[in-house]
Enzyme design. Structure first.
Site, short mmCIF file in Angstrom:
data_model
loop_
_atom_site.label_atom_id
_atom_site.label_comp_id
_atom_site.label_asym_id
_atom_site.label_seq_id
_atom_site.Cartn_x
_atom_site.Cartn_y
_atom_site.Cartn_z
N ARG A 203 -2.12 5.59 1.26
CA ARG A 203 -0.82 5.93 1.82
C ARG A 203 -0.87 7.07 2.83
NH1 ARG A 203 2.56 5.14 -3.81
NH2 ARG A 203 2.46 2.89 -3.72
N GLY B 74 13.46 10.96 -19.99
CA GLY B 74 13.36 9.67 -20.66
C GLY B 74 12.86 8.57 -19.74
N LEU C 36 2.47 4.39 -12.47
CA LEU C 36 2.97 3.87 -13.75
C LEU C 36 1.91 4.08 -14.84
CD1 LEU C 36 4.75 0.59 -12.56
CD2 LEU C 36 5.79 2.76 -13.20
N HIS D 225 5.37 8.28 1.61
CA HIS D 225 5.08 6.85 1.58
C HIS D 225 5.21 6.27 2.98
CE1 HIS D 225 5.18 2.64 0.45
NE2 HIS D 225 4.84 2.97 -0.79
N SER E 7 8.04 -1.36 -1.00
CA SER E 7 6.82 -1.24 -1.80
C SER E 7 5.56 -1.59 -1.03
CB SER E 7 6.93 -2.17 -3.01
OG SER E 7 5.66 -2.35 -3.60
#
Lengths: 259, 673
Positions: free
Chosen positions: B301, B15, B407, B240, B254
Site C-alpha cells: 500500500r 467490542g 483482521l 490506503h 478494497s
C-alpha cells in the site's frame, strides 16, 4: 487530498438545502419540528448536512438552538447505526444523498423503537431477539479442531445474503405487524434461516425454531412484504419467513416424535 | 488470592474483532468479562474491513507456508516489526480461519467445497480467505454471536453506550479498573477489574476525514498514554491507495479490487478529458504495472499510495486533478458480483457510477495506524494490568501493514491478550487495603474535567478546531513528510491546544449530547497528534509508510528501531528501542523484483558484512540499470541459505535468550488456539 469525486452533477443545482428535523429533548418530552438551511454543495449526504448543522446550530429563522443529535459510525452502510426516516422512508442516513432527495428533506427518528433524543433510538430489543433465537453456531470450543464442514458455493451464497443483516431495524420499522412486542419480526427469523442452513447449525435447529414459535412468533407475519422492500442489504426476508414457517409447521407437527 | 479463579474479572474496552476475540476466550475459560463499547458491538469499525483475512493454508498448490507469510509480513513492514510475534501470528493464522469457518462465516468456496483464497498486495500467493467483499463484517458478526452466547450464559456483561474516560491506577501505577461515562446520562462510574484489555482500534479521526468509522478517535488509547502507557511507532500511518473521496469521510475501495485483477491507470495525455471507456489501451498509462513488473498493481500500500500521489502531483491525474482510475470494467460483471459485490455497491451508492462498466475514480486516504500502545510479546503494556490488542497496539505490522493482515492481527492479539490477562489476574495480590480510594479519586478527577468543560465559555468552536487539526495532519503528516512542515504542524497543534481551552459546549441539553464526548475526544486526539507528528519529525529516513524526500533511503544503521513516546505532562518525550530481528535479516525492500531476488541480493550483501544490515542503508527502489540480483542463484538454494541464517548466532547473547523466550511464548500460545 481533499478533492471530490465529480458525479453526474445536476443541471440546475439548488442554492441551499432545507432540512426539517423532528426533535425530542428527552424520552418523555414532546416532539417538535425545526427547520435548518445550509448552502448547497455537490455530493452532500444527510450525515454531512447534520455535521454542518451541529457545528453551528441556527434554525432557518435565525434562532440559535441545541444541536440535533444522531447516531453514526461507519458511514458506508455496513454498521446500520445511522438509520432514520428520511422523507417518510426508513433508510441509512449515510447513503442518503441530497442530490437524490426532494426538498425540504424531512428527518425523523424511527418510530418503532424508544426515542432517546432527536434522531437517536434504542434498538436493544433487536439484540434481545437474537439471544432468543440462539443466533449462533454451537461450536465445541475455540481451540484448533481443523476446518469446518465442506459447503456448496450456492449454499454459501444464500447464507451470505442472510449474514449481511446489520440489525438496522428497517424491516421492523416498515412492518405493519411489528410494534415492539407482539411480533419477533423478519430480522430474527432471517437469522434463524441463516443458522439453520449451516451443516453444524442444523444440529440445534429446534432450539431456534422454538424461539420463533411463541405467541409473538412467525405466524404473526401478515405478508405485507414491506420488509423486503426496505431492506438496505436486499436480504430475501420473505423467503426466510416462508422457509422457516414451513420448518416450524413440520416441527410443530412431528417435533414431539423426537422426544 | 482473595477468592477462587472464578472470581477473576477482566474489563475489555472496545467490542471490535480484537475485543470480542479476547472476550470469547476469557468467557470460554470460565472467567467474567465487562465489555465496554461506545456503540453496540455489532456496529464496530471491524465491519468496514472488506477484502479478507490472511492465512497460509496452501490449498492452491503454490508452496505457500506460514514462514512465507511471515516473511511477506516482515518484508512488507520494511523490517520494523519485532519478528517473533509476527511469526507467531502467521503460524496461528490458518487455525484462526478454520475457527471462523466452524463458527459459520460464509467464506467463499471452491468447486470442491473447500475455502477459496484470493491474492492480496505484497504477496505472490493466494492466501486471503474472503466472504464476498465484506469479510470484516462477517468475522465480526461471528464473534458477536459467540460472545452473545456467553452473554446469555452470564459470563459477559456488556456496557454498550459507555465510553472509557481513563484508567484507574493505584499508588504503584498498577491498573485496577477504568472510569467510564454513560453517553446518555453523562454519568461517570468506576469499574473494578483485575486486568484491562484495550481493543479500541485506530485513531483515524485525528486526520479529519479518513476511511475509519466515527468512533475511531484514538481517545481512550490517548488517555492511557497520558496516564503513563508507552505509545510506539506513532508516526507510521498507512494511507490506503484507493479510497473514494467524500464530504463526510473517505470510503475505502478494497485492495481486493486489485487482487481480483483491477488495474490502476491514468491517460498518457496530460489533462485528457475523454470518457475513460473511449481511451484506447495504448493511450493508457498503467504506471504501477510499468514500474513494478513483478507485483504490478499489487505492490504494498505505501508504494501504491506514493506512486498515485506523485502521478497526481505531476499533473497526470484525471483531468489534472487528484484522481486516478481503478479499472475493473475488463472483468465479467458476473465474476465481479460474486467476488466484489459489496464494495462495488458502495461505489455505486456513493458516487452513482457503475464500476462494472466505468472505471472508478480513486485517491489515497488515511486508513490504518501501524503504531499504537507499546506491548510485549504477550500483548502486555508497560502498565501492570493493562494489555492491548488489535489496531490500538503497535506490535505486528512494522512500518507498513499488508492487506488482509489486519483482521488476522486483531484476532491473534485478542487470543494472546486473553490468556495473558487471566494469567496476570491469577497472580496478582488483590489489594483490599486501598478499598475504594483510588477509584473515588479518579472518578472525582474525571468529574472535574467534565464539569469544567460544561461550565467554561469561550468563542472557539470545537468542531472547527477538529477540522483544522485534520487538515494540517492530512496535508503534512501523511504521504510525503518534510521536517519544516512537521515542525509547523506541531506548532499548529500547540496553538489548537491553546484554543481548545476556550471552547464552549454548544449544547445546553446534556442528555445524550454529542458535544461533551466530542470535546473529550478532541483533547485526547490533539495529544496523540503530537505523538504522530513528533515521531515523524525525529525519524530522518524513509521506511514503509513513512516517507521523507529529504531522506529518501531506509537507514538501518540509525533508525532500525522502535519509536517510543511517553507523556511528560507537557507533551511526548521520545526514546528508541531495538527491533527484534532474530529471525530474518533486513534486506532491500524492492517490489520491482520478485522477493527471491531481493533475498539473494541480501545474501550476497550480508556475506560481506557478516550478517549485519548494510551500512549505507537500503534503497526502496534501485536506480535504473543497477542490477542487484546475482544471476546464478535459484530460489530453493536461496531459501536454504536464508533459513540457515535464522539459526546463526545473533550479536548479543543476553538479548538472544530473551528473544528465544519470546519465540517460545508466542509460538507456544499459538498451539493452544
Amino acid at each position: 487530498m481533499s478533492t471530490q469525486v465529480q458525479t453526474s452533477s445536476q443541471q440546475n443545482p439548488p442554492k441551499s438545502v432545507v432540512i426539517r428535523i423532528r426533535r425530542r429533548d428527552k424520552p418523555d418530552a414532546p416532539q417538535y419540528w425545526q427547520e435548518f438551511e445550509l448552502p448547497y454543495r455537490p455530493n452532500l449526504n444527510i450525515i454531512s448536512c447534520l455535521m454542518e448543522i451541529q457545528k453551528n446550530p441556527v434554525t432557518r429563522e435565525g434562532k440559535r438552538v441545541t444541536p440535533p443529535v444522531w447516531n453514526m459510525n461507519c458511514l458506508e452502510q455496513v454498521c446500520g447505526i445511522c438509520t432514520m426516516v428520511i422523507n417518510g422512508r426508513v433508510r441509512q442516513s449515510c447513503s442518503a444523498l441530497v442530490d437524490q432527495l426532494d426538498q425540504p428533506i424531512t428527518l425523523e427518528p424511527m418510530s418503532k423503537f424508544p426515542n432517546v433524543r432527536d434522531l437517536i433510538v434504542d434498538r436493544s430489543q433487536m439484540f434481545e431477539h437474537l439471544k432468543r433465537v440462539h443466533a449462533w453456531i454451537e461450536i465445541d470450543g475455540t481451540y484448533d479442531l481443523g476446518p469446518g464442514p465442506k459447503m456448496d458455493q450456492d449454499d454459501v451464497m444464500e447464507r451470505y445474503a442472510y449474514s449481511r443483516c446489520m440489525t438496522c431495524g428497517c424491516c421492523l420499522e416498515a412492518c405493519p405487524q411489528y410494534d415492539g412486542e407482539n411480533y419477533i419480526g423478519p430480522q430474527a427469523i432471517a437469522q434463524v434461516r441463516l443458522f439453520n442452513m449451516h451443516p453444524s447449525g442444523k444440529m440445534t435447529r429446534d432450539e431456534r425454531l422454538e424461539g420463533i414459535m411463541g405467541e409473538d412468533g412467525i405466524t404473526n407475519c401478515g405478508n405485507a412484504q414491506n420488509c423486503v422492500k426496505v431492506c438496505p442489504m436486499s436480504i430475501p426476508l420473505t423467503k426466510a419467513i416462508y422457509e422457516e414457517n414451513r420448518e416450524t409447521v413440520i416441527h410443530g407437527l412431528f417435533g414431539w416424535l423426537k422426544r | 488470592m482473595a477468592a477462587g479463579t472464578n472470581a477473576i474479572k477482566i474489563a475489555i474496552v472496545g467490542g471490535g474483532l480484537a475485543g470480542l476475540a479476547a472476550a470469547m476466550k476469557i468467557a470460554e475459560a470460565g472467567h467474567s468479562v465487562d465489555l465496554f463499547s461506545v456503540v453496540p458491538v455489532k456496529r464496530s469499525h471491524s465491519v468496514c474491513a472488506q477484502g479478507g483475512i490472511n492465512g497460509a493454508v496452501n490449498t492452491k498448490g503454490e508452496g505457500d507456508s506460514t514462514w512465507e507469510h511471515f516473511d511477506d509480513t516482515v518484508y512488507g513492514g520494511d523490517f520494523l516489526a519485532n519478528q517473533p510475534p509476527a511469526k507467531a501470528m502467521c503460524e496461528m493464522a490458518p487455525s484462526i480461519i478454520y475457527l471462523f469457518d466452524r463458527m459459520g462465516v460464509p467464506f467463499s468456496r471452491t468447486k470442491e467445497g473447500l475455502l477459496d483464497f484470493r491474492r492480496f498486495g505484497g504477496t505472490k500467493h493466494h492466501r486471503t480467505a474472503f466472504a464476498g467483499a465484506s469479510t470484516g463484517q462477517q468475522l465480526l458478526y461471528a464473534l458477536d454471536e459467540q460472545v452473545r452466547r456467553y452473554e446469555v450464559g452470564g459470563k459477559v456483561q456488556k456496557y454498550e453506550g459507555w465510553e472509557m474516560m481513563s484508567l484507574v491506577l493505584d499508588d504503584h501505577q498498577v491498573c485496577s479498573g477504568i472510569i467510564a461515562m454513560n453517553l446518555n446520562t453523562l454519568e461517570l462510574k468506576a469499574f473494578k477489574a483485575d486486568a484491562v484489555i484495550m481493543a479500541t482500534g485506530g485513531p483515524g479521526l485525528i486526520f479529519g476525514k479518513s476511511t475509519n468509522s466515527m468512533v475511531c478517535t484514538g481517545s481512550a488509547v490517548s488517555a492511557c498514554y497520558q496516564q503513563g502507557a508507552r505509545y510506539a511507532n506513532g508516526e507510521f500511518i498507512q494511507v490506503h491507495p484507493t479510497s473514494i473521496p467524500g464530504e463526510d469521510k473517505l470510503r475505502l475501495m478494497s485492495e481486493s479490487a486489485r487482487g481480483e485483477g483491477g488495474r490502476v491507470w491514468v491517460p498518457r495525455q496530460k489533462g485528457d478529458t475523454r470518457n475513460p471507456s473511449s481511451i484506447p489501451e495504448k493511450e493508457r498509462w498503467y504506471f504501477l504495472e510499468e514500474k513494478y513488473p513483478a507485483y504490478g498493481n499489487l505492490v504494498p500500500r505505501d508504494i501504491a499510495t506514493r506512486e498515485i500521489f506523485q502521478v497526481c502531483l505531476d499533473g497526470m491525474g484525471i483531468g489534472g486533478g487528484n484522481q486516478v482510475y481503478l479499472d475493473l470494467s475488463h472483468i465479467p460483471a458476473e465474476t465481479l458480483d460474486r467476488k466484489l459485490g459489496a464494495i462495488l455497491e458502495i461505489y455505486e451508492m456513493f458516487v452513482g457510477d457503475d464500476p462494472r462498466h466505468v472505471p472508478m475514480r480513486i485517491f489515497p486516504g488515511v486508513h490504518y495506524s501501524m503504531g499504537g500502545l507499546w506491548v510485549d510479546y504477550d500483548q502486555r503494556t508497560n502498565i501492570p494490568g493493562l494489555l492491548a490488542a488489535g489496531e490500538c497496539d503497535y506490535s505486528i505490522h512494522g512500518a507498513n501493514r499488508l492487506g488482509a493482515n489486519s483482521l488476522v492481527s486483531c484476532v491473534y492479539g485478542g487470543f494472546i491478550a486473553a490468556p495473558a490477562a487471566i494469567e496476570y489476574a491469577k497472580n496478582i495480590q488483590r489489594n483490599g487495603a486501598d478499598g475504594s480510594r483510588v477509584y473515588d479519586q479518579e472518578l472525582q478527577r474525571q468529574q472535574e474535567v467534565n464539569d469544567a468543560l460544561i461550565k467554561q465559555f469561550g468563542k472557539e468552536n470545537q468542531y472547527v478546531i477538529h477540522e483544522e487539526m485534520g487538515k494540517w495532519m492530512t496535508d503534512n503528516v501523511t504521504v510525503v513528510r518534510y521536517n519544516d512542515k512537521l515542525k509547523e504542524t506541531d506548532n499548529k497543534l500547540l496553538e489548537l491546544m491553546d484554543r481548545y481551552r476556550r471552547i464552549s459546549i454548544n449544547d445546553s441539553n446534556l442528555w445524550a449530547t454529542m458535544a461533551l464526548p466530542h470535546a473529550r475526544h478532541l483533547k485526547n486526539m490533539l495529544e496523540l497528534a503530537r505523538v504522530i507528528t513528533l515521531g515523524a519529525l525525529n525519524r530522518n529516513e524513509s521506511r514503509g509508510a513513512h516517507y521523507k524526500p529529504d531522506f529518501p533511503k531506509r537507514d538501518d544503521e540509525n533508525f532500525l528501531k522502535t519509536t517510543i513516546a511517553e507523556y511528560s505532562g507537557e507533551g511526548p518525550v521520545l526514546s528508541y528501542e531495538a527491533v527484534d530481528i532474530s529471525l530474518l535479516n533486513p534486506r532491500v525492500r524492492d517490489y520491482s523484483h520478485n522477493k527471491q531476488e531481493t533475498v539473494s541480493a541480501t545474501v550476497a550483501a550480508s556475506a560481506s558484512a557478516s550478517g549485519l544490515p548494510p551500512k549505507d542503508g537500503a534503497k526502496q527502489v534501485p536506480p535504473e540499470g543497477e542490477e542487484q540480483k546475482p544471476e546464478n542463484l535459484s530460489a530453493p538454494v536461496i531459501w536454504t541459505q536464508d533459513k540457515e541464517k535464522v539459526n546463526a548466532p545473533v550479536r548479543d547473547d543476553a538479548t538472544r535468550k530473551e528473544r528465544d523466550k519470546g519465540i517460545e511464548d508466542a509460538g507456544g500460545k499459538s498451539d493452544k488456539l
